[in-house]
Scaffold this motif. Structure first.
Motif, PDB file in Angstrom:
ATOM      1  N   GLY A   1      35.231  44.366  32.857  1.00 32.79           N
ATOM      2  CA  GLY A   1      34.102  44.758  33.685  1.00 32.79           C
ATOM      3  C   GLY A   1      32.846  45.026  32.872  1.00 32.79           C
ATOM      4  N   GLU A   2      32.999  45.647  31.688  1.00 34.35           N
ATOM      5  CA  GLU A   2      31.827  45.930  30.854  1.00 34.35           C
ATOM      6  C   GLU A   2      31.190  44.640  30.349  1.00 34.35           C
ATOM      7  OE1 GLU A   2      32.200  48.807  27.798  1.00 34.35           O
ATOM      8  OE2 GLU A   2      32.152  50.460  29.239  1.00 34.35           O
ATOM      9  N   ALA A   3      32.011  43.663  29.961  1.00 40.93           N
ATOM     10  CA  ALA A   3      31.472  42.382  29.506  1.00 40.93           C
ATOM     11  C   ALA A   3      30.752  41.681  30.657  1.00 40.93           C
ATOM     12  CB  ALA A   3      32.586  41.499  28.956  1.00 40.93           C
ATOM     13  N   ARG A   4      31.299  41.745  31.849  1.00 41.13           N
ATOM     14  CA  ARG A   4      30.662  41.113  33.023  1.00 41.13           C
ATOM     15  C   ARG A   4      29.337  41.799  33.333  1.00 41.13           C
ATOM     16  NH1 ARG A   4      32.645  37.708  36.823  1.00 41.13           N
ATOM     17  NH2 ARG A   4      34.716  37.911  35.879  1.00 41.13           N
ATOM     18  N   LEU A   5      29.310  43.126  33.266  1.00 42.19           N
ATOM     19  CA  LEU A   5      28.074  43.857  33.534  1.00 42.19           C
ATOM     20  C   LEU A   5      27.002  43.479  32.511  1.00 42.19           C
ATOM     21  CD1 LEU A   5      27.805  47.590  34.522  1.00 42.19           C
ATOM     22  CD2 LEU A   5      26.311  46.655  32.772  1.00 42.19           C
TER      23      LEU A   5
ATOM     24  N   ALA B   1      31.628  41.055  21.950  1.00 43.40           N
ATOM     25  CA  ALA B   1      32.646  40.214  21.316  1.00 43.40           C
ATOM     26  C   ALA B   1      33.367  39.349  22.344  1.00 43.40           C
ATOM     27  CB  ALA B   1      33.640  41.085  20.552  1.00 43.40           C
ATOM     28  N   GLU B   2      33.651  39.920  23.517  1.00 47.15           N
ATOM     29  CA  GLU B   2      34.306  39.146  24.582  1.00 47.15           C
ATOM     30  C   GLU B   2      33.447  37.959  25.008  1.00 47.15           C
ATOM     31  OE1 GLU B   2      36.478  40.878  27.987  1.00 47.15           O
ATOM     32  OE2 GLU B   2      35.829  42.809  27.153  1.00 47.15           O
TER      33      GLU B   2
ATOM     34  N   GLN C   1      17.679  49.822  36.755  1.00 46.98           N
ATOM     35  CA  GLN C   1      17.463  51.164  37.296  1.00 46.98           C
ATOM     36  C   GLN C   1      18.660  51.595  38.140  1.00 46.98           C
ATOM     37  OE1 GLN C   1      13.924  51.540  39.632  1.00 46.98           O
ATOM     38  NE2 GLN C   1      14.082  53.758  39.832  1.00 46.98           N
ATOM     39  N   LEU C   2      19.186  50.666  38.922  1.00 45.91           N
ATOM     40  CA  LEU C   2      20.343  50.998  39.755  1.00 45.91           C
ATOM     41  C   LEU C   2      21.593  51.225  38.902  1.00 45.91           C
ATOM     42  CD1 LEU C   2      21.463  51.111  42.768  1.00 45.91           C
ATOM     43  CD2 LEU C   2      22.353  48.853  42.254  1.00 45.91           C
ATOM     44  N   LEU C   3      21.823  50.344  37.917  1.00 43.28           N
ATOM     45  CA  LEU C   3      23.021  50.453  37.083  1.00 43.28           C
ATOM     46  C   LEU C   3      23.015  51.727  36.245  1.00 43.28           C
ATOM     47  CD1 LEU C   3      23.273  46.730  35.905  1.00 43.28           C
ATOM     48  CD2 LEU C   3      24.797  47.893  37.507  1.00 43.28           C
ATOM     49  N   ALA C   4      21.821  52.252  35.947  1.00 40.48           N
ATOM     50  CA  ALA C   4      21.715  53.468  35.149  1.00 40.48           C
ATOM     51  C   ALA C   4      21.380  54.693  36.002  1.00 40.48           C
ATOM     52  CB  ALA C   4      20.647  53.297  34.069  1.00 40.48           C
ATOM     53  N   ASP C   5      21.417  54.533  37.315  1.00 40.01           N
ATOM     54  CA  ASP C   5      21.136  55.647  38.219  1.00 40.01           C
ATOM     55  C   ASP C   5      22.159  56.768  37.997  1.00 40.01           C
ATOM     56  OD1 ASP C   5      21.594  57.012  41.071  1.00 40.01           O
ATOM     57  OD2 ASP C   5      19.565  56.185  41.039  1.00 40.01           O
ATOM     58  N   ARG C   6      21.711  58.004  38.172  1.00 41.46           N
ATOM     59  CA  ARG C   6      22.600  59.140  37.926  1.00 41.46           C
ATOM     60  C   ARG C   6      23.844  59.111  38.816  1.00 41.46           C
ATOM     61  NH1 ARG C   6      21.871  62.588  42.104  1.00 41.46           N
ATOM     62  NH2 ARG C   6      19.936  62.408  43.317  1.00 41.46           N
ATOM     63  N   ARG C   7      23.745  58.451  39.968  1.00 44.16           N
ATOM     64  CA  ARG C   7      24.896  58.381  40.862  1.00 44.16           C
ATOM     65  C   ARG C   7      25.904  57.326  40.430  1.00 44.16           C
ATOM     66  NH1 ARG C   7      21.790  56.844  46.094  1.00 44.16           N
ATOM     67  NH2 ARG C   7      20.848  55.535  44.492  1.00 44.16           N
ATOM     68  N   THR C   8      25.434  56.279  39.757  1.00 44.14           N
ATOM     69  CA  THR C   8      26.325  55.170  39.404  1.00 44.14           C
ATOM     70  C   THR C   8      26.748  55.170  37.948  1.00 44.14           C
ATOM     71  OG1 THR C   8      24.441  53.719  38.905  1.00 44.14           O
ATOM     72  CG2 THR C   8      25.278  53.703  41.171  1.00 44.14           C
ATOM     73  N   ILE C   9      26.016  55.874  37.084  1.00 41.33           N
ATOM     74  CA  ILE C   9      26.261  55.786  35.650  1.00 41.33           C
ATOM     75  C   ILE C   9      27.658  56.258  35.273  1.00 41.33           C
ATOM     76  CG2 ILE C   9      25.404  58.083  35.025  1.00 41.33           C
ATOM     77  CD1 ILE C   9      24.658  54.793  33.162  1.00 41.33           C
ATOM     78  N   VAL C  10      28.264  57.138  36.092  1.00 41.62           N
ATOM     79  CA  VAL C  10      29.597  57.669  35.777  1.00 41.62           C
ATOM     80  C   VAL C  10      30.713  56.763  36.312  1.00 41.62           C
ATOM     81  CG1 VAL C  10      28.779  60.042  35.719  1.00 41.62           C
ATOM     82  CG2 VAL C  10      29.573  59.082  37.889  1.00 41.62           C
ATOM     83  N   LEU C  11      30.354  55.739  37.075  1.00 37.88           N
ATOM     84  CA  LEU C  11      31.356  54.865  37.679  1.00 37.88           C
ATOM     85  C   LEU C  11      31.810  53.796  36.684  1.00 37.88           C
ATOM     86  CD1 LEU C  11      29.633  54.294  41.155  1.00 37.88           C
ATOM     87  CD2 LEU C  11      31.502  55.879  40.639  1.00 37.88           C
ATOM     88  N   PRO C  12      33.037  53.277  36.837  1.00 35.22           N
ATOM     89  CA  PRO C  12      33.474  52.157  35.993  1.00 35.22           C
ATOM     90  C   PRO C  12      32.573  50.942  36.191  1.00 35.22           C
ATOM     91  CG  PRO C  12      35.312  53.106  37.233  1.00 35.22           C
ATOM     92  CD  PRO C  12      34.067  53.705  37.789  1.00 35.22           C
ATOM     93  N   ALA C  13      32.512  50.082  35.182  1.00 38.48           N
ATOM     94  CA  ALA C  13      31.608  48.928  35.237  1.00 38.48           C
ATOM     95  C   ALA C  13      31.813  48.057  36.475  1.00 38.48           C
ATOM     96  CB  ALA C  13      31.759  48.096  33.962  1.00 38.48           C
TER      97      ALA C  13
ATOM     98  N   ALA D   1      29.670  46.417  41.898  1.00 38.00           N
ATOM     99  CA  ALA D   1      29.785  46.428  43.360  1.00 38.00           C
ATOM    100  C   ALA D   1      28.586  47.145  43.975  1.00 38.00           C
ATOM    101  CB  ALA D   1      31.094  47.100  43.785  1.00 38.00           C
ATOM    102  N   ALA D   2      28.160  48.249  43.369  1.00 37.64           N
ATOM    103  CA  ALA D   2      26.981  48.965  43.859  1.00 37.64           C
ATOM    104  C   ALA D   2      25.745  48.079  43.781  1.00 37.64           C
ATOM    105  CB  ALA D   2      26.774  50.242  43.047  1.00 37.64           C
ATOM    106  N   LEU D   3      25.629  47.325  42.686  1.00 31.92           N
ATOM    107  CA  LEU D   3      24.492  46.408  42.539  1.00 31.92           C
ATOM    108  C   LEU D   3      24.540  45.308  43.593  1.00 31.92           C
ATOM    109  CD1 LEU D   3      22.040  45.322  40.954  1.00 31.92           C
ATOM    110  CD2 LEU D   3      23.649  44.103  39.483  1.00 31.92           C
ATOM    111  N   ALA D   4      25.723  44.716  43.795  1.00 29.28           N
ATOM    112  CA  ALA D   4      25.862  43.618  44.758  1.00 29.28           C
ATOM    113  C   ALA D   4      25.540  44.080  46.175  1.00 29.28           C
ATOM    114  CB  ALA D   4      27.277  43.052  44.694  1.00 29.28           C
ATOM    115  N   VAL D   5      26.018  45.268  46.547  1.00 31.37           N
ATOM    116  CA  VAL D   5      25.763  45.781  47.893  1.00 31.37           C
ATOM    117  C   VAL D   5      24.278  46.115  48.060  1.00 31.37           C
ATOM    118  CG1 VAL D   5      26.257  47.669  49.485  1.00 31.37           C
ATOM    119  CG2 VAL D   5      28.116  46.634  48.193  1.00 31.37           C
ATOM    120  N   SER D   6      23.697  46.767  47.066  1.00 28.60           N
ATOM    121  CA  SER D   6      22.275  47.142  47.164  1.00 28.60           C
ATOM    122  C   SER D   6      21.380  45.905  47.201  1.00 28.60           C
ATOM    123  CB  SER D   6      21.890  48.031  45.982  1.00 28.60           C
ATOM    124  OG  SER D   6      22.651  49.227  45.989  1.00 28.60           O
ATOM    125  N   ALA D   7      21.776  44.856  46.487  1.00 26.14           N
ATOM    126  CA  ALA D   7      20.977  43.633  46.469  1.00 26.14           C
ATOM    127  C   ALA D   7      21.066  42.864  47.779  1.00 26.14           C
ATOM    128  CB  ALA D   7      21.434  42.728  45.320  1.00 26.14           C
TER     129      ALA D   7
END
Length: 323
Positions: A156-160, A195-196, A235-247, A252-258
């Protein structure tokens, strides 16, 4: 495009569209309305060549019988499901386009792989000011591109990180990756994610002595500069609400918001296609939606009989401004 043949009603499943007809007089009128509306989407939503990919391959070549190697140019195809319940307009390679039942290629005037640029406002300090709608469209395109181009099994981190690179790439194929970006994203293992992507030959990391580190994405070289298109997504990916979520959940938050079309209004979401764009199966995507809702990004969502989701975002969110 979902068709209710009994009631002769159409409902568009495209993210953020919301198009729906009243009862139409004849089956021919249903067909004409479906084709006309899908044609409007084709004209409005042309993608640049580097973002066009075989959507059939992204779906696991589920639109036709048998497994085939994707070859040939990308073409626009119109096809219906075997029962005629739904109509689809999608990019596909020539091999898949020829194998999809009930499919017809859509002729396009002019160069179909290049979108006609609209005039943009210039900022005093360089870059292009883009509306939120443009940045949302860019985020959807980046998610679709990475879903089609990344190999299975990528973390997930590599995809993000790949999505961020696709949004920040310059005409040279370089996507600047200053340390501030990875710190802002709070990736647990940014070196491992890089690296991935290098092992998958999706990018090449360059530790340049001048200009700072960057990723070189060969397939995106020669495309228009898109640095400003990634500001809203970052901005969304680093939002205080999403930053603690797994990648994957942040994607998913980005896809829904977009997918939101009009700010503050409910919108339709295709769960299967959106899950694929995040690298998730439908069950994992459903779990991710629950986490996105708990985090306060998604206010409400529930399934419709058509299989689509009716969603509404929470009012607090990334600033609705360009850049």
């Amino acid at each position: 495009m979902v068709v209710d043949a009994r009631r002769r009603v159409l409902q568009c499943a495209s993210a953020g569209c919301g198009y729906r007809t009243d009862r139409l007089p004849t089956p021919e009128a249903v067909r004409d309305a479906a084709v006309t509306h899908l044609g409007q989407h084709a004209q409005r939503e042309r993608l640049a060549a580097h973002l066009r990919s075989c959507n059939c391959r992204t779906a696991g070549c589920a639109w036709h019988v048998g497994s085939r190697s994707c070859t040939g140019q990308i073409v626009l195809v119109l096809f219906r499901s075997p029962g005629g319940r739904s109509w689809h307009l999608a990019d596909a390679c020539e091999t898949c386009a020829g194998a999809i039942p009930h499919a017809a290629r859509v002729p396009m005037r002019g160069p179909v792989t290049v979108a006609t640029p609209e005039p943009v406002r210039r900022r005093p300090r360089g870059g292009e000011a883009r509306s939120v709608a443009e940045q949302q469209a860019a985020a959807r395109a980046a998610l679709a591109y990475t879903a089609a181009s990344l190999p299975p099994g990528v973390s997930g981190e590599a995809r993000l990180l790949a999505v961020v690179c696709a949004l920040r790439v310059r005409p040279t194929g370089l996507a600047p990756l200053p340390l501030g970006i990875t710190r802002t994203l709070r990736l647990r293992a940014p070196a491992g994610a890089l690296a991935e992507l290098q092992e998958a030959r999706w990018l090449h990391y360059l530790g340049r002595p001048c200009g700072g580190p960057a990723a070189f994405v060969p397939e995106l070289a020669g495309t228009p500069g898109r640095k400003r298109a990634g500001q809203w997504a970052l901005q969304l990916l680093a939002d205080r609400r999403t930053i603690v979520l797994p990648a994957p959940t942040r994607l998913a938050a980005l896809a829904v918001s977009a997918a939101e079309d009009r700010h503050g209004e409910a919108f339709l979401l295709d769960p299967e296609g959106t899950a694929r764009s995040c690298g998730l199966d439908e069950k994992a995507f459903e779990d991710a939606l629950a986490d996105v809702s708990t985090a306060g990004v998604l206010a409400d969502w529930y399934p419709l009989p058509s299989g689509l989701l009716l969603c509404s975002l929470a009012r607090a969110g990334p600033r609705r401004g360009g850049g």
